[in-house]
Design a protein around this motif. Structure first.
Motif, short mmCIF file in Angstrom:
data_model
loop_
_atom_site.label_atom_id
_atom_site.label_comp_id
_atom_site.label_asym_id
_atom_site.label_seq_id
_atom_site.Cartn_x
_atom_site.Cartn_y
_atom_site.Cartn_z
N GLY A 56 6.17 10.43 10.45
CA GLY A 56 6.46 11.23 11.64
C GLY A 56 5.76 10.69 12.86
O GLY A 56 6.33 10.65 13.96
N ASP A 57 4.51 10.23 12.69
CA ASP A 57 3.74 9.71 13.82
C ASP A 57 4.25 8.35 14.28
O ASP A 57 4.34 8.08 15.49
N ILE A 58 4.56 7.48 13.33
CA ILE A 58 4.88 6.09 13.66
C ILE A 58 6.35 5.90 14.02
O ILE A 58 6.68 5.17 14.96
N ASP A 62 11.41 13.83 12.88
CA ASP A 62 11.02 15.15 12.40
C ASP A 62 10.58 15.06 10.95
O ASP A 62 11.26 14.46 10.12
N ILE A 63 9.44 15.67 10.67
CA ILE A 63 8.94 15.67 9.29
C ILE A 63 8.38 17.06 8.98
O ILE A 63 8.25 17.91 9.87
N ALA A 64 8.05 17.29 7.73
CA ALA A 64 7.44 18.54 7.32
C ALA A 64 5.93 18.33 7.28
O ALA A 64 5.41 17.71 6.34
N ARG A 65 5.23 18.80 8.31
CA ARG A 65 3.77 18.65 8.37
C ARG A 65 3.14 19.79 7.60
O ARG A 65 3.22 20.95 8.00
N GLN A 500 15.35 10.66 8.09
CA GLN A 500 15.29 10.06 9.43
C GLN A 500 15.92 10.97 10.49
O GLN A 500 16.81 10.58 11.25
N LEU A 501 15.44 12.20 10.54
CA LEU A 501 15.94 13.18 11.51
C LEU A 501 15.31 12.92 12.87
O LEU A 501 14.10 12.70 12.98
N GLU A 502 16.12 12.92 13.91
CA GLU A 502 15.60 12.67 15.25
C GLU A 502 14.58 13.73 15.63
O GLU A 502 14.74 14.91 15.32
N THR A 522 19.32 19.93 14.04
CA THR A 522 20.67 20.05 13.44
C THR A 522 20.63 20.06 11.92
O THR A 522 21.64 20.34 11.28
N THR A 523 19.49 19.72 11.35
CA THR A 523 19.35 19.73 9.89
C THR A 523 18.25 20.70 9.49
O THR A 523 17.14 20.66 10.04
#
Length: 654
Positions: A56-58, A62-65, A500-502, A522-523
């Motif tokens: 998510g950082d690099i 969008d990620i699940a933190r 790979q969600l924007e 959107t996801t």
């Protein structure tokens, strides 16, 4: 001159050797299994404690933190993940435009996002092999047999190629054992020659002889503080990676501090000097890691540093937060409480099978000998065997004090275990026919069980999640802009970074108008764990209703999926019948997929569900009794992940 030459030979560790061909075959298999890729999913922490957050950082996605990285109370250090997983993820980010342009190869797809970090970790896992090899060479032990046993372990094939913090802990532990083993050997040799020269000096008859002997003693290298900076650095980084590393680091550091204690040339003054120096060398790296964490989580900024407005509130010490969190029994209860004998009785045999049982039996015998006072039959304390023995027992004993015990917590002890007992699976020249046959049986049992466990944990356990994520990635990419809803139940969470969600948090700028904006999500991944099916469908109803409203009001198209183990098929169909306006369409099935959260029941003789759902093939159109072979076939075919497409029945559509 002769004595000087002998001393230099004694403290030299050069010993070129050739590794066995079978070991290199096992190393190639390790990398090949990683490249396949391994679709098995051992535990959510292999993604969500490291690679998910770094991606998510690099990669700005969008990620699940997870809660461990909550800036309000962070318990995970970011330095180690950045050092280990940063290079492969930065490689993907930098190389991807070029691979797409020149080779039409997109590195930001689930396969490469999964495999490239794992290959890098797989390369780092060779540090464990190297440390074991060097320790064996230093002490004249058979490294060939031990390396083959080590490299054939499923812990190495599976765990050591995943982004677990325990995997990194194993690397630090291996380095620590090798460094301390080297220091111990060097100190023993130097102390021996020092005492020898001291004795010669006292017996020298003339002043000339005493001067010669004194000059020889000055050629002896310093050894008391050998590797102190490196050792302190490894220990501190290991503790910040996982505070449980204290239990692993204690035996090697204890042995390092006690080197030569009791000899004529090393006393308690040296012992205390080593302690203070070790602590002093660890302070700078500890402060650096605190600064890194404090900056990452936003506790300290460059503006704070420039204005010198820094207080205690600007610093975060993640290991202390980790200990504070785990000292609260209510927090441990959320993650599951286990009996304190679980590591010894279950996890050791599960991870190390034959060697684990052999170690338990041998340690039981040694404990009996200690109680009976048969000290001459026990390993010498200040020796490499003593170091490895304590490095095996102490970490397991310390971790057994905590009521939350998972098998992966003790994988670092594989190194001392292999050193102590790895050679016991190969026959010696002194063994009789029965002993040779017994050891051969043990060795083949070891290879067989590790092969089976590699297949199970590497490819079967939660094995449907990765291929489903891969399909979902292409579904989202091919239908850009459409809303996608996914509900997972009784399975592990989907690693969001694979999709790979924007980013919906990054501020984007319109090139034409210059206006700044954020993308709307959107996801939507809905994770409901092991929620009962009737409660799950209340959530399904809510999600479907909201999606239909958006479709009706804003023409926003959507896709809605439920991912569930096949063993819940009957329950899902039964509850879904209570919602006549919801249509469930079987979309796809991923096999194999083993999960204990929904372990299937063994079919009865009259179980017609196997026939109705085509788990078995039969030409009968009516109800039939199942034979044992059909029941077994149906049982194993239930180990799959089924994807349902959710739609409203046409006449109920808004």
């Amino acid at each position: 001159m002769f004595i000087k030459t002998e001393i230099l030979k004694a403290i030299s560790f050069r010993n070129p050797v050739k590794l066995p061909f079978s070991y290199w075959v096992l190393v190639i298999i390790r990398f090949a299994l990683t490249l396949l890729p391994q679709r098995g999913y051992i535990h959510p922490d292999e993604f969500f404690q490291n690679v998910e957050v770094l991606a998510g950082d690099i990669l700005t996605i969008d990620i699940a933190r997870t809660w461990e990285f909550n800036p309000k109370f962070p318990i995970r250090n970011i330095f180690v993940p950045k050092m280990i997983l940063g290079p492969p993820l930065h490689f993907i980010r930098i190389a991807n435009p070029y691979t797409r342009h020149y080779f039409d190869l997109d590195l930001k797809t689930p396969y490469y996002l999964l495999v490239i970090p794992r290959i890098f970790i797989c390369l780092l896992s060779l540090i464990n092999d190297y440390c074991l090899y060097k320790i064996c060479v230093l002490y004249g032990q058979n490294f060939r047999n031990r390396l083959k046993i080590f490299a054939s372990s499923y812990v190495v094939f599976v765990y050591c190629c995943r982004s677990f913090s325990n995997t990194f802990e194993m690397i630090f532990f291996s380095m620590l054992l090798y460094l301390v083993a080297e220091c111990m050997l060097k100190s023993d040799k130097v102390i021996y020659h020092n005492e020898f020269l001291q004795e010669k000096y006292e017996k020298a008859a003339t002043a000339v002889e005493k001067v010669k002997i004194f000059k020889l003693s000055t050629h002896l290298p310093q050894h008391s503080l050998n590797k102190v900076i490196v050792l302190a650095t490894v220990v501190v980084i290991g503790i910040f990676n996982r505070p449980t590393f204290v239990g692993f680091a204690f035996p090697p550091i204890f042995f390092w501090l006690h080197r030569g204690l009791g000899s004529k040339v090393v006393g308690f003054k040296d012992f205390h000097y080593r302690i203070f120096t070790f602590i002093a060398c660890g302070i700078p790296i500890a402060l650096l890691l605190i600064l890194v964490d404090s900056g990452y989580y936003g506790y300290v900024t460059m503006a704070d540093i420039e204005s010198l407005k820094i207080s205690w509130d600007n610093w975060v010490v993640t290991p202390l937060n980790f200990l504070r969190y785990n000292s609260d029994m209510r927090n441990l209860t959320q993650h599951g409480l286990h009996p304190r004998w679980l590591h010894l009785a279950v996890n050791v045999p599960l991870l190390f099978n034959v060697l684990g049982v052999l170690a338990i039996v041998t340690l039981t015998v040694n404990t009996y000998r200690f109680i009976r006072g048969q000290y001459s039959k026990l390993p010498r304390i200040q020796s490499i065997t003593g170091l490895m023995l304590f490095s095996l027992v102490i970490p397991i004993a310390v971790l057994s004090l905590f009521p939350h015990q998972e098998a992966r917590f003790i994988i670092p002890v594989l190194i001392p275990l292999i050193y102590l007992y790895g050679n016991h699976l190969h026959a010696n020249e002194s063994d009789g026919p029965k002993a040779r046959k017994f050891k051969t049986t043990l060795r083949y049992t070891w290879y067989t069980l590790n092969a089976l466990l590699t297949l199970f944990f590497g490819f079967v356990h939660q094995g449907g999640i990765y291929p489903f994520s891969n399909s979902l990635y292409h579904e989202i990419k091919n239908n850009y802009g459409d809303h996608t809803h996914v509900i997972t139940t009784h399975s592990y969470s989907i690693p969001t970074f694979l999709l790979q969600l924007e980013s919906t948090t990054k501020v984007w700028k319109d090139k034409k108008t210059g206006h700044k904006y954020r993308l709307a999500p959107t996801t939507f991944i809905h994770k409901y764990g092991s929620l009962p099916i009737d409660e799950l469908f209340v959530k399904v109803d809510d999600v479907l209703t909201n999606a239909e409203m958006l479709l009706h009001d804003y023409k926003k198209k959507y896709r809605f999926y439920i991912a569930s183990p096949c063993s819940l098929e009957q329950d899902i169909r039964s509850v879904a019948a209570n919602y006549p306006y919801i249509e469930l369409i079987e979309d796809f099935t991923y096999y194999p997929h083993f999960c204990t959260e929904a372990f299937p029941n063994f079919p009865t003789k009259h179980d017609q569900f196997c026939v109705e759902n085509k788990f078995i093939r039969t030409n009968e159109s009516r109800a039939v009794d199942l034979n044992m072979l059909q029941r077994i076939s149906c049982f194993f075919k239930k180990f799959c992940l089924r994807i349902y497409k959710v739609k409203p029945v046409t006449k109920y559509r808004i």
